[in-house]
Design a protein around this motif. Structure first.
Motif, short mmCIF file in Angstrom:
data_model
loop_
_atom_site.label_atom_id
_atom_site.label_comp_id
_atom_site.label_asym_id
_atom_site.label_seq_id
_atom_site.Cartn_x
_atom_site.Cartn_y
_atom_site.Cartn_z
N SER B 127 0.12 -15.40 -9.72
CA SER B 127 0.99 -14.25 -9.95
C SER B 127 0.26 -13.15 -10.69
N ASP B 128 -0.54 -12.37 -9.99
CA ASP B 128 -1.16 -11.20 -10.62
C ASP B 128 -1.29 -10.08 -9.59
N GLU B 129 -1.78 -8.93 -10.05
CA GLU B 129 -1.81 -7.77 -9.17
C GLU B 129 -2.70 -8.00 -7.96
N ASP B 130 -3.83 -8.68 -8.18
CA ASP B 130 -4.74 -8.93 -7.06
C ASP B 130 -4.04 -9.77 -5.98
N ALA B 131 -3.23 -10.73 -6.40
CA ALA B 131 -2.55 -11.62 -5.45
C ALA B 131 -1.57 -10.83 -4.57
N GLU B 132 -0.78 -9.95 -5.18
CA GLU B 132 0.18 -9.19 -4.38
C GLU B 132 -0.53 -8.21 -3.44
N ILE B 133 -1.67 -7.69 -3.88
CA ILE B 133 -2.45 -6.80 -3.02
C ILE B 133 -3.02 -7.57 -1.83
N GLN B 134 -3.56 -8.77 -2.09
CA GLN B 134 -4.11 -9.58 -0.99
C GLN B 134 -3.02 -9.91 0.03
N ALA B 135 -1.82 -10.24 -0.46
CA ALA B 135 -0.72 -10.57 0.45
C ALA B 135 -0.32 -9.35 1.27
N ALA B 136 -0.22 -8.18 0.62
CA ALA B 136 0.17 -6.95 1.33
C ALA B 136 -0.86 -6.56 2.37
N LYS B 137 -2.14 -6.77 2.04
CA LYS B 137 -3.22 -6.45 2.99
C LYS B 137 -3.20 -7.42 4.18
N ALA B 138 -2.91 -8.68 3.92
CA ALA B 138 -2.99 -9.71 4.96
C ALA B 138 -2.03 -9.46 6.11
N ILE B 139 -0.90 -8.79 5.82
CA ILE B 139 0.12 -8.60 6.87
C ILE B 139 -0.04 -7.27 7.60
N MET B 140 -1.02 -6.46 7.24
CA MET B 140 -1.21 -5.16 7.89
C MET B 140 -1.79 -5.32 9.31
N THR B 141 -1.39 -4.42 10.23
CA THR B 141 -2.06 -4.36 11.54
C THR B 141 -2.67 -2.96 11.67
N THR B 142 -1.91 -2.01 12.29
CA THR B 142 -2.45 -0.64 12.35
C THR B 142 -2.10 0.18 11.12
N ASP B 143 -1.43 -0.43 10.15
CA ASP B 143 -1.11 0.27 8.90
C ASP B 143 -2.38 0.81 8.27
N LEU B 144 -2.29 2.01 7.73
CA LEU B 144 -3.43 2.57 7.02
C LEU B 144 -3.32 2.29 5.52
N ALA B 145 -2.10 2.03 5.04
CA ALA B 145 -1.89 1.85 3.60
C ALA B 145 -1.07 0.60 3.32
N GLU B 146 -1.37 -0.09 2.20
CA GLU B 146 -0.50 -1.19 1.74
C GLU B 146 0.84 -0.60 1.30
N LYS B 147 1.89 -1.39 1.38
CA LYS B 147 3.21 -0.90 0.99
C LYS B 147 3.84 -1.80 -0.06
N HIS B 148 3.86 -1.30 -1.30
CA HIS B 148 4.44 -2.01 -2.43
C HIS B 148 5.60 -1.22 -3.01
N ALA B 149 6.65 -1.90 -3.47
CA ALA B 149 7.71 -1.20 -4.21
C ALA B 149 8.22 -2.10 -5.33
N LEU B 150 8.59 -1.48 -6.44
CA LEU B 150 9.06 -2.23 -7.61
C LEU B 150 10.07 -1.39 -8.38
N VAL B 151 11.23 -1.97 -8.66
CA VAL B 151 12.20 -1.32 -9.55
C VAL B 151 12.48 -2.29 -10.68
#
Lengths: 390, 390
Positions: B127-151
């Motif tokens: 559970s750290d920032e690198d982990a959420e970034i790796q997960a967001a990157k792993a699901i990308m296809t033609t996406d140019l940017a990772e998509k994170h949101a937090l409230v």
């Protein structure tokens, strides 16, 4: 002759000066029309919906360059004025004149230009090939080609001219169609047949999915050749409408290829129609055709979101150029996989090199069918519509 | 942290190797999901619709590179196998694992690749920032940017990652969203709130009007921070969903500008929604935004064909960049005519130079509203989707 002047009792004239054009078509007979369902209907559409209740016309006046939309009371007055101007040329009353407009939205009509153009061409109204060509040219906006259609049967003819190259072209608008026959048909029957033929032709063209504020199709039956067999007449009418509809699809803004999507084996014609229109209108299918890629994944994705219920595992998808056909997928099996069936994939690709690409979807859930017409989607479409500035 | 790992009880890992990616997200709690309505639903969608009835998850596995669509019985077996592979990593049973896929349609999944990637990253789940970034990157296809949101609210957090850049990208597909909260919410309530939030966010994004065969949004509530105020929770959930939806619209294939269409004053929220989506999805509106042309004729043409009944003469259309606003047309009057109001037209044009273009349509026929999200349409979209070959 190639279209309306081949119909007994039809005379025409036209003029195009820069972006302003005017067509006059003189023909007396029973008449019917269908109009756009857009809530921002143009002033001529609002007036004609009312006047066409009479079921008779002595002629039609059409201007290009200004759509007379979002122009309120003034717009209606200007449409009435157009009918008066034409009535004088046709030697009839304004109530027996059809009016249509195409062009820019949101500007008041300059009826002075129309009056002047009408005065200059009203002496030329005649029935020859040059006249029908002038009329067809006068109503063009971003169209690259004139659109004529003619079906001649032993006892009668049906013909029409049309315009349209986007459902809405750059700031301009509109699909317009003017059909004529010398068969004798009562106005109410004409309306029923026109609605059916328009549904199977113009309403199945998707260039960009946008619906104009000015779309309309008029038909006039001069009756000069007497009664015709109703089935034979409908067949000829549908053929004329489909031919004009295909010309509109081929002239789609920026198009390089014509696309036909034929859906068969549905429970109702409406089901087939919805699927065919959804597939032919899909930007991803349109770009795949442009790229000559037989990417049937995009076709099933479009068919699957059309809102019609069917068994996806019963469907067969084929591609054709009108002569040869290749099956891409059948009943859940991919028949054009790059690893499993590379020769089939290559054959499908080669069918896409021509000007016509036909997709056939067979659903096996009934015996109804429908065909929709469209064109590919190219950088040129974006250029035409994006680079244009008000 | 920028998204899911900020939620108590959520751990993640991810890997992307060429076009094949794998994300593992470990989080136990009540859970709900919404899925594509496409009739050619992917195998993971078919299986998950059934399994999510249980309303609990211990984790989610997502692969990119193969959508597992049109793969029949084998596709369902492969999805079950993915759940088994992840269950081992999460130390739970396969029935408590969510599965999602994105990528090419019509090919069988290589579960060997998935098993191998899972084995290599399961030791990294943390559970750290690198982990959420790796997960967001792993699901990308033609996406140019990772998509994170937090409230983050005083008593709880809501967060999510998503992917998507066309409703269907070149041969690849899909909008996927994975949401988490540490608030304690029963599964049935979670489902109701998720449906409402998805309707107001992801379902109001139109990139190209195509709907993927794989679309899905999962939410898991770990409950680690106890009960939350339902209204406050819903508000945070909607905010996360809208933020992710906007990121998807901004990342639309070939897009240069983000478009927001806000419709107010309708009788029902659905009326506003239909009009907003029709306008934001119109190719002519999208190309006008690309060309920085405040061509409101295209906006009324799109609004008018949406199928909602309203009085066209009561509508006001404005344009905004989020800071300044210019009225283009009001109650039947053109306020940006090149001849009559050239300064207003110039002001409207200058508002379109930025990255965000907002159109506001006020209908004056009720008190409901809705906003839809999209992007402009460029030559690049055609290039991405036309030049790609299977």
């Amino acid at each position: 002759m190639k279209s309306i002047c081949a119909v007994l009792g039809v005379e025409a004239a036209g003029i195009k000066e820069g972006k302003y054009g005017l067509a006059l078509i003189k023909a007396s007979g029973t008449a019917a029309a269908v109009f756009t369902k857009n809530i921002f209907a143009a002033a001529p559409v609002i007036l004609m919906k009312e006047r066409m209740e009479n079921g008779v016309l002595d002629g039609i006046i059409v201007n290009s360059g200004n759509a007379n939309v979002y122009t309120g009371e003034q717009g209606l007055k200007d449409t009435e004025r157009m009918a008066e101007i034409a009535a004088e040329a046709f030697k009839t009353t304004p109530e027996r004149v059809g009016v249509a407009s195409t062009g820019v939205i949101g500007r008041f009509l300059d009826t002075g230009i129309i009056e002047d153009q009408c005065r200059r061409i009203s002496g030329n109204i005649t029935s020859d090939e040059d006249a029908e060509i002038q009329a067809a040219k006068a109503i063009m906006t971003t169209d690259l080609a004139e659109k004529h259609a003619l079906v001649q049967k032993p006892g009668f003819s049906v013909a029409g001219i049309a315009k349209g190259s986007g459902m809405i072209a750059p700031n301009m608008g509109t699909m317009l169609g003017f059909l004529y026959t010398d068969a004798e048909i009562p106005a109410d029957e004409l309306k029923t047949l026109l609605q059916k033929a328009v549904r199977r032709s113009f309403n199945r063209v998707v260039v960009d999915g946008d619906t104009s504020t000015n779309d309309c199709v008029f038909i006039t039956a001069t009756g000069k050749k007497g009664k015709a067999d109703p089935d034979e007449f409908y067949e000829a009418l549908e053929e004329v409408c489909i031919n004009l509809a295909k010309m509109i699809a081929k002239d789609g803004e920026g198009a390089t290829k014509f696309i036909e999507v034929e859906v068969t084996g549905t429970k109702t014609e409406e089901d087939a129609e919805i699927i065919a229109k959804t597939v032919v209108g899909s930007p991803l299918v349109k770009t795949a055709v442009y790229g000559e890629d037989p990417n049937w994944g995009r076709i099933i994705a479009a068919a699957g979101r059309a809102g019609v219920s069917f068994d996806p595992l019963e469907m067969t998808i084929s591609i054709s150029n009108g002569e040869e056909t290749v099956v891409l997928a059948r009943k859940g099996e991919n028949l054009a996989d790059i690893k499993v069936n590379p020769e089939n994939l290559a054959a499908a690709k080669s069918l896409m090199k021509g000007k016509t690409v036909i997709f056939k979807l067979s659903l096996e859930s009934g015996s109804e069918k429908a065909t929709a017409f469209g064109c590919d989607f190219t950088e040129k479409y974006v250029e035409i519509n994006g680079k244009y500035t008000t």
